[in-house]
Design a protein around this motif. Structure first.
Motif, mmCIF file in Angstrom:
data_model
loop_
_atom_site.group_PDB
_atom_site.id
_atom_site.type_symbol
_atom_site.label_atom_id
_atom_site.label_comp_id
_atom_site.label_asym_id
_atom_site.label_seq_id
_atom_site.Cartn_x
_atom_site.Cartn_y
_atom_site.Cartn_z
ATOM 1 N N ILE A 53 11.091 30.002 -1.844
ATOM 2 C CA ILE A 53 11.565 31.390 -2.816
ATOM 3 C C ILE A 53 11.388 32.371 -2.288
ATOM 4 N N ASP A 54 10.673 32.913 -0.899
ATOM 5 C CA ASP A 54 11.000 33.662 0.344
ATOM 6 C C ASP A 54 12.447 33.633 0.893
ATOM 7 N N GLU A 55 12.143 32.274 1.415
ATOM 8 C CA GLU A 55 14.224 32.518 2.211
ATOM 9 C C GLU A 55 15.100 32.284 1.458
ATOM 10 N N SER A 56 15.015 32.557 0.037
ATOM 11 C CA SER A 56 16.529 33.134 -0.880
ATOM 12 C C SER A 56 15.837 34.370 -1.727
ATOM 13 N N LYS A 57 14.605 34.977 -1.406
ATOM 14 C CA LYS A 57 15.448 36.036 -2.044
ATOM 15 C C LYS A 57 16.802 37.446 -1.541
ATOM 16 N N GLY A 58 17.359 37.552 -2.688
ATOM 17 C CA GLY A 58 18.190 38.127 -2.143
ATOM 18 C C GLY A 58 19.593 37.656 -2.459
ATOM 19 N N TYR A 60 15.409 37.092 -11.646
ATOM 20 C CA TYR A 60 14.627 35.676 -11.948
ATOM 21 C C TYR A 60 14.122 35.342 -10.744
ATOM 22 N N PHE A 61 14.973 34.428 -10.612
ATOM 23 C CA PHE A 61 14.579 33.701 -9.315
ATOM 24 C C PHE A 61 14.276 33.853 -7.792
ATOM 25 N N GLU A 62 13.968 35.626 -7.621
ATOM 26 C CA GLU A 62 13.550 35.981 -6.862
ATOM 27 C C GLU A 62 11.070 36.249 -6.655
ATOM 28 N N LYS A 63 11.410 35.096 -7.990
ATOM 29 C CA LYS A 63 9.789 35.195 -8.625
ATOM 30 C C LYS A 63 9.720 33.468 -8.433
#
Length: 101
Positions: A43-48, A54-57
């Motif tokens: 999740i952390d790697e895919s932020k932005g 929704y998929f930021e968390k």
């Protein structure tokens, strides 16, 4: 005359210690912490990257599947003793976690 009252009570919860995982299944007990750590990292790697905020968390299906395969499907001693090439996904899951029936 119409009167509207809005009351805003905002409260935030404190972080609590996680309880130890004791399911009675060694594969599950050992694998779940790593599985959730993997999801957090994905999740952390895919932020932005995702268009949907929704998929930021929350993890995507691909991220969950990748972490499951990394932690359970490819690193399990139970898996190595069974030829999974001809088993369905349900049969693989059941053999991995000791379900019979």
């Amino acid at each position: 005359m119409l009167t509207t009252f809005v009351q805003g009570n905002v409260s935030f919860s404190q972080a609590v210690d996680l309880i130890p995982i004791r399911t009675g299944n060694a594969t599950l007990d050992q694998g779940l912490p790593g599985f959730y750590d993997c999801i957090d990292k994905k999740i952390d790697e895919s932020k932005g990257v995702e268009e949907d905020p929704y998929f930021e968390k929350e993890p995507t299906n691909h991220e969950v599947t990748t972490c499951y395969n990394k932690v359970f499907a490819y690193n399990s001693d139970a898996q190595s003793s069974i030829d999974n090439s001809e088993l369905s996904d349900i049969e693989k899951f059941n053999s991995l976690f000791g379900f019979t029936g």
